[in-house]
Structures are given as C-alpha cells and as structure tokens.
Design a protein around this motif. Structure first.
Motif, PDB file in Angstrom:
ATOM      1  N   LEU A  59      35.122 -49.074 -22.249  1.00  0.00           N
ATOM      2  CA  LEU A  59      34.406 -50.387 -21.837  1.00  0.00           C
ATOM      3  C   LEU A  59      35.208 -51.750 -22.175  1.00  0.00           C
ATOM      4  O   LEU A  59      35.050 -52.470 -21.262  1.00  0.00           O
ATOM      5  CB  LEU A  59      33.091 -50.586 -22.637  1.00  0.00           C
ATOM      6  N   ALA A  60      36.100 -51.632 -23.128  1.00  0.00           N
ATOM      7  CA  ALA A  60      36.892 -52.893 -23.178  1.00  0.00           C
ATOM      8  C   ALA A  60      37.927 -52.719 -24.488  1.00  0.00           C
ATOM      9  O   ALA A  60      37.532 -51.888 -25.366  1.00  0.00           O
ATOM     10  CB  ALA A  60      36.253 -54.158 -23.724  1.00  0.00           C
ATOM     11  N   ARG A  64      46.478 -51.350 -22.640  1.00  0.00           N
ATOM     12  CA  ARG A  64      47.054 -51.846 -21.422  1.00  0.00           C
ATOM     13  C   ARG A  64      45.703 -52.255 -20.414  1.00  0.00           C
ATOM     14  O   ARG A  64      46.019 -52.874 -19.387  1.00  0.00           O
ATOM     15  CB  ARG A  64      47.751 -50.601 -20.756  1.00  0.00           C
ATOM     16  N   ALA A  65      44.702 -52.195 -20.945  1.00  0.00           N
ATOM     17  CA  ALA A  65      43.559 -52.585 -20.013  1.00  0.00           C
ATOM     18  C   ALA A  65      42.481 -53.360 -21.183  1.00  0.00           C
ATOM     19  O   ALA A  65      41.440 -52.923 -21.370  1.00  0.00           O
ATOM     20  CB  ALA A  65      43.057 -51.677 -19.434  1.00  0.00           C
ATOM     21  N   ILE A  70      36.023 -49.434 -17.049  1.00  0.00           N
ATOM     22  CA  ILE A  70      34.579 -49.039 -16.583  1.00  0.00           C
ATOM     23  C   ILE A  70      34.180 -49.799 -15.416  1.00  0.00           C
ATOM     24  O   ILE A  70      33.930 -51.138 -16.037  1.00  0.00           O
ATOM     25  CB  ILE A  70      33.686 -48.803 -17.682  1.00  0.00           C
ATOM     26  N   PRO A  71      33.642 -49.550 -14.240  1.00  0.00           N
ATOM     27  CA  PRO A  71      33.029 -50.228 -13.254  1.00  0.00           C
ATOM     28  C   PRO A  71      31.747 -50.854 -13.805  1.00  0.00           C
ATOM     29  O   PRO A  71      31.250 -50.269 -14.497  1.00  0.00           O
ATOM     30  CB  PRO A  71      32.854 -49.260 -12.152  1.00  0.00           C
ATOM     31  N   GLY A 263      50.254 -39.048 -25.815  1.00  0.00           N
ATOM     32  CA  GLY A 263      49.195 -38.015 -26.122  1.00  0.00           C
ATOM     33  C   GLY A 263      48.630 -37.805 -24.471  1.00  0.00           C
ATOM     34  O   GLY A 263      49.627 -37.405 -23.697  1.00  0.00           O
ATOM     35  N   LEU A 264      47.581 -37.795 -24.269  1.00  0.00           N
ATOM     36  CA  LEU A 264      46.762 -37.768 -23.065  1.00  0.00           C
ATOM     37  C   LEU A 264      46.906 -38.667 -21.976  1.00  0.00           C
ATOM     38  O   LEU A 264      46.612 -38.792 -21.044  1.00  0.00           O
ATOM     39  CB  LEU A 264      45.402 -37.300 -23.255  1.00  0.00           C
ATOM     40  N   GLY A 265      47.198 -39.942 -22.583  1.00  0.00           N
ATOM     41  CA  GLY A 265      47.157 -41.283 -21.758  1.00  0.00           C
ATOM     42  C   GLY A 265      47.283 -42.399 -22.441  1.00  0.00           C
ATOM     43  O   GLY A 265      48.392 -42.596 -23.247  1.00  0.00           O
ATOM     44  N   ASP A 266      46.533 -43.321 -22.258  1.00  0.00           N
ATOM     45  CA  ASP A 266      46.696 -44.762 -22.850  1.00  0.00           C
ATOM     46  C   ASP A 266      46.168 -44.779 -24.172  1.00  0.00           C
ATOM     47  O   ASP A 266      45.164 -45.440 -24.606  1.00  0.00           O
ATOM     48  CB  ASP A 266      45.968 -45.593 -21.954  1.00  0.00           C
TER      49      ASP A 266
END
Length: 334
Positions: A59-60, A64-65, A70-71, A263-266
C-alpha cells in the motif's frame, strides 16, 4: 489472501491448475484474471471477515516505491465492499517477514548465485574487440537460461571507455580495446534472485579505475566482517565510510547504494540513499538476512565511480558470500 488463521489462497492470472501442480506451498490456487480486488472481496466474504482488519501489503512504504504499488481503484473497491472493516498498511509487516530467509530460501539464492557466475564466465569469454554490446548481452542471458535461470530478471550491462554506469537496455555499441564493462547481473532460480557486480576491462585497465575497484573490494571485506547478528545498519554504514575515506589519504569518498536485500523482489531493508539510512539505521541484522553488498567508490576530486560486489547472507557466526569467484576487477588480455 492470508487469513490470520487457516490456509492461504493464491490468485494467479490464469492456469491455476498448472500452478497447483508446479508447487506444493499453497494448495488453494485460483484463476484471478486481473480481477484482484474482486478476488480478495470474494475470499474475505468466504472467510466471514467483513468486519475485520484488512492489511494490504504494498500500500505504501516500499524501498523503491514509497507511494505504493496498489491501484487506487482496488483499494476503493475493497473499502466500499467492507465499510465496517479497518484497512491498514501491512507493507512493513510483510517486509519484516520476508527479510529473514529460511535455509531453503538461502539454498535457492545459492543456486541463483551459481547461475550468475556461469553468466560472468560467458561475459569474459565473449567480450572481445569487435563484438556488439547486444551480442554480449544475449550471450550472457543465454548462459543464465541454459544453466537453469528464469525470465524476467534484472540484468544491466554496458561497455565503453571510462564507463561508470550500466544502461537499462543493450545498445549497438561495438566493444573496443580498453573498454570498461560495467554490470549488475542477477539470475532467478525458483523466483529468488542473487546478484553480482563484476567489473571488467578489455585490455589494460586504467590505473585510477583499478584503484577504485580495489578500494570497493576493501570496503566489501570490511563490511562483510562486520555483518554479525545484532549489528545495526548504522554500524555497517560507519564501517563503509570509515574504510573508503581512510583509503589513500582521503582520496576517495562513498556513494550509494551500499547494499540492499535480495530475495523474491523489492525486499528490504536497504542502504540505497540517505533516507534509507534514516529509516533502517537502528535495524539489527538477523540470521538469514541476505543482501547484495556492492560498495560504491568515487574520487573526492574529479569524476568516476567503481563498484564490485556479491550476494552475502548472515549466519549465526557472521556473514558469508554466496558466490565462489575471485572478487576482483576482471582484466582480459587482448
């Protein structure tokens, strides 16, 4: 969808039956067809949790984001479906859970690191004057896939004189004698991605560049030795800055990033900028945390930058590299 108690439900775009056979971690796998909010709503209703607390990961607050991934329409649909529920940001909770890797996860990352080193071998063999950068990129990517790697994966590689940064996409540039090859090479295995930074020179290296790579290696060794369970990120950063600024009478300075989780991503935590240091400085290392350690070094006067690095994991007695290659600037005689 993770209920506080009970089985997890995983929604995939389609071919749920294939995914059920491909893994045994999650039994309840369903076709989602990009109806992500409706999928969640239907499952929450099945669980009779319409008045519960609903945590949304992503959600936040991702490294890196920071504004989330989430839209808005998805969140709005869930809010409208469950007006009596409490929606909260579960990003940090999930990041903390993902930060500590199990022995099985580390074994996947070790397999990934072995594939990375096969890719580096392909890079060294192929990088010659007259070879197109795209051809070199394709050869390295072929080595990843033929040794068990997966797509998509993060993979940067660029060649050129006095190069300091790699590009997001390969170009038509033709490699020449004296070029530096700068890279960030990841390979995925079972979704887990180790990473290496393995700088290379085609021909005789520039003395200043060689010196910066040597300092980066010294920083790598110093930080690796300090990565014991209980050590804080602030301590690791102090070790990094002390080592780089003490090299050659203050000739060099530090630069971000120093390290970030693999690992798996961010995954977090990370030291990619000043805000990350503020956010993660008091976090203590735990057994199983795994990172790409790649200290950046730049001169205090003038331009240039160099980095060398490898994936490392924290054990009960300290940290260890997952890679096996000699960690040094690769010099190819041509």
């Amino acid at each position: 969808v993770f209920p506080a108690q009970g089985e997890v439900t995983s929604f995939v775009f389609n071919r749920a039956s294939w995914w059920q056979k491909a893994q045994n971690w999650v039994a309840d796998v369903r076709d989602g067809r990009n109806r992500w909010s409706q999928n969640a709503i239907e499952r929450i209703k099945e669980l009779k949790l319409e008045k519960g607390t609903i945590g949304i990961s992503g959600l936040a607050g991702l490294v890196r984001a920071p504004e989330g991934i989430i839209p808005y329409t998805s969140v709005k649909a869930i809010q409208e479906a469950f007006p009596q529920a409490k929606l909260v940001n579960a990003t940090e909770m999930m990041q903390e859970a993902r930060a500590v890797k199990s022995a099985e996860e580390v074994s996947f990352l070790e397999r990934s690191a072995a594939i990375v080193e096969k890719a580096i071998e392909a890079m060294v063999q192929t990088a010659n004057p007259g070879v197109c950068e795209k051809e070199l990129y394709a050869t390295v990517l072929h080595a990843m896939l033929s040794n068990g790697g997966e797509l998509p994966t993060l993979f940067f590689l660029s060649a050129g004189p006095g190069l300091t940064n790699s590009s997001f996409v390969p170009t038509d540039y033709i490699i020449q004698k004296g070029d530096q090859i700068v890279n960030e090479i990841e390979a995925k295995y079972g979704g887990y991605a180790a990473q290496a930074v393995s700088p290379m020179v085609v021909g005789k290296p520039d003395a200043a560049y060689q010196a910066m790579v040597n300092v980066s290696r010294a920083c790598f060794d110093a930080v690796l030795a300090a990565m014991k369970p209980g050590a804080t990120f602030a301590t690791l950063f102090d070790t990094y800055t002390r080592t780089v600024e003490g090299a050659d009478k203050g000739k060099y300075s530090w630069s971000h990033p120093m390290m970030h989780a693999r690992g798996l991503g961010d995954d977090g935590p990370a030291l990619m900028g000043d805000k990350d240091l503020e956010r993660f400085s008091k976090i203590e290392l735990k057994t199983g945390m795994t990172f790409i350690l790649k200290p950046q070094v730049r001169p205090t006067q003038g331009k240039g930058r160099a980095s060398i690095g490898d994936t490392v994991t924290v054990t009960e007695t300290g940290a260890r590299r997952l890679g096996k290659r000699e960690l040094k600037l690769i010099v190819k005689t041509v």
